[in-house]
Write an enzyme that holds these catalytic residues in place. Structure first.
Site, PDB file in Angstrom:
ATOM      1  N   GLN B 197      31.926  53.645-134.331  1.00 54.39           N
ATOM      2  CA  GLN B 197      31.426  54.533-133.273  1.00 54.39           C
ATOM      3  C   GLN B 197      32.567  55.167-132.483  1.00 54.39           C
ATOM      4  O   GLN B 197      32.424  56.272-131.966  1.00 54.39           O
ATOM      5  CB  GLN B 197      30.514  53.759-132.301  1.00 54.39           C
ATOM      6  CG  GLN B 197      29.216  53.282-132.903  1.00 54.39           C
ATOM      7  CD  GLN B 197      29.322  51.868-133.437  1.00 54.39           C
ATOM      8  OE1 GLN B 197      30.418  51.389-133.764  1.00 54.39           O
ATOM      9  NE2 GLN B 197      28.200  51.188-133.558  1.00 54.39           N
ATOM     10  N   ASP B 238      26.077  46.035-122.986  1.00 60.01           N
ATOM     11  CA  ASP B 238      24.696  45.907-123.461  1.00 60.01           C
ATOM     12  C   ASP B 238      23.862  45.079-122.502  1.00 60.01           C
ATOM     13  O   ASP B 238      22.679  45.347-122.292  1.00 60.01           O
ATOM     14  CB  ASP B 238      24.671  45.254-124.842  1.00 60.01           C
ATOM     15  CG  ASP B 238      25.071  46.237-125.910  1.00 60.01           C
ATOM     16  OD1 ASP B 238      26.070  45.984-126.601  1.00 60.01           O
ATOM     17  OD2 ASP B 238      24.395  47.264-126.047  1.00 60.01           O
TER      18      ASP B 238
END
Lengths: 345, 345
Positions: B197, B238
């Site tokens: 990513q 997260d």
């Protein structure tokens, strides 16, 4: 037990074609000088010691091909072959060193002796270069195996294995020997971006030898350590300064810092010839930069934007204070390395 | 200045097709409900907040497609659309949350009002969900930008950018805002194995915004820090436990340990909604394991042996003691986080 990257099998030079790994295992016979040159050039054989040994046997292949009819004729054949093979990998120190050894033997034989005797002496020299390397690997394995205890997890980075030598490797020699001794342990292999030597070669070699190996992404080493799964780190070395500072594949320094933070001892395994006593410390080791393409197009697909800046040093330098010991064929050297390295010079 | 991952353009839902990045930039119009579902499913749009916003607008697309003729008819259309879109990504919390908000508005409107009014209220709700996210990103950027000084190098891991939100992202919002303020700095983007990513998305986004970004392999972060090129680290999150322990993409913990060893402050940037006050610390966060295939076949080619063991956790947990500050829309929270996080609950 480990695979043989390069060997001389009854007059034939046989190597594992490493460009096909890890998806295909194929041994190939290098029957012509041209094929030896090509194999070194395109990395069918790689790793400094393995290249040197392959080149030494390559001299035999080249001389045989030229069918010399006298000893002086054979000396010329050696010289031509050596000069040719030296162009295969322009910066490989072991390559030049092995070729030089072969040339010296030939020159010493020029004046006298039969052609048959010439061949036998030349072949014996190549075999000696190969056996030397094997003995060194074995001794590194013998000295290092004692560091691995039953139940340990060992983490390694890049490939310092049998595939890089004529013998059992350096860092991996320690694991092969521990396995021979019946120790129960497992290995975590960093995949080692950008060229994935850990994924492609180390994982493959260890699996071949029946050693329990788990592949991880480089960024997962810290997590594995945090989970208490790693009791020691063993890596190879490209160059070791007089004070013990060690240059090795990029990412090695990262592993060393993480190991220290988790109380895990960090070992370097390398033949004593890796020590460069002319360098007082690692500051003198230049950091070669590699091509952005290896990072952005590493595996047949573009995975980063066009023209992105990339910083991709080929290796890094781990300061001596992170190193618990340097495993050489002369024993496991301990800090302070300035003293222990000098004592074995 | 940053790109817009998802937007409502005069009644049309437009997204960047992230499956084509970084080699192709293409905005696509999602004109049918089916195309919205598919876009979420195959990750044309990704990142929890961006998915939520896309789904909210997707409800508008779905209702329009069904051509309701009365308000109660329209409520049924919303319910059907919501139920359908909820099947696109079964574990995406923001998706369900956004769909639930749209459904509640529709139910509140069921009894009375015109169809035109119904539509306007529904559209206003989706726009509000989107604007909420943008405001949060902007506030994170405002609070965090002050941490970046002229001449700084900033290291980040994975993608916590505009592509993951409707606004300017979280970690990257800080950099976009610093750029707007005219600060001179550069960014090092970890490529972030296994899914890259950082290489595919973060490097691309920053280049689009004219920010000086350099892509590095994950194992090179330590070397870049050792060279003195990094003055702070900013990453996303997260989940954040009540004591500040932070779960984020695998490799984040590694960066945190390396940052501490090099005296570099490590910041987490995340909306306050990331804090899970029901978790006293990070020990309660389960470590999901991802498929070996992503590591062994990550780039369209097999790069590790058949059947090799792989350990590939999706994320790791960085203990609070490694974190200098948590940048939220409510300000930069400082240790002890148990106290500063609770104070903003």
């Amino acid at each position: 037990m480990p695979v043989e990257a390069v060997r001389w099998a009854e007059g034939e030079l046989v190597i594992i074609d490493q460009t096909l790994l890890p998806t295909e295992y194929r041994e190939i016979r290098l029957a012509t000088l041209e094929s030896v040159w090509e194999a070194i050039r395109v990395l069918r054989v790689r790793g400094a010691p393995a290249i040197g040994v392959c080149a030494a046997f390559g001299v035999l292949v080249g001389v045989r091909e030229k069918r010399p009819t006298s000893a002086p004729d054979a000396v010329r054949a050696v010289e031509e072959t050596v000069n040719y093979l030296a162009t295969s990998r322009p910066t490989a120190v072991n390559l030049f060193w092995a070729l030089e050894r072969m040339k010296k033997v030939a020159e010493g034989l020029a004046a006298d002796g039969s052609l048959k005797d010439f061949w036998h002496r030349l072949e014996a020299e190549a075999i000696e270069i190969c056996e030397d390397d094997k003995r060194r690997c074995r001794a590194i394995g013998d000295h290092g195996a004692g560091l691995i205890q039953d139940g340990n997890g060992v983490l390694t980075h890049c490939n310092a294995g049998a595939l890089a030598t004529a013998g059992s490797g350096t860092a991996l020699a320690v694991m092969f020997r521990a396995k021979e001794l019946g120790k129960q342990f497992c290995v975590f292999a960093d995949e080692t971006r950008p060229l994935l030597q850990g994924a492609r070669l180390t994982a493959w070699e260890l699996m071949q030898a029946g050693i329990d190996v788990t592949l991880i992404c480089d960024n997962t080493a810290a997590q594995v350590m945090r989970e208490g799964k790693v009791q020691l780190v063993v890596v190879g070395a490209d160059r070791i300064a007089a004070n013990g500072d060690t240059a090795n594949k990029i990412g090695t320094y990262s592993v060393a810092v993480l190991a220290k933070a988790h109380g895990v001892p960090f070992y370097v395994a390398a033949p004593y010839s890796t020590v460069d006593a002319t360098l007082p410390d690692g500051a003198g080791i230049p950091i070669e930069r590699r091509s952005a393409h290896e990072v952005t197009h590493g595996f047949g697909r573009q995975t980063a934007p066009d023209n992105v800046n990339v910083y991709s040093p080929a290796f890094d330098v781990t300061p001596a204070e992170f190193i618990a010991g340097i495993i050489t064929e002369k024993g496991v050297l301990r800090p302070p390395f300035a003293k222990s390295l000098a004592a074995h010079a």
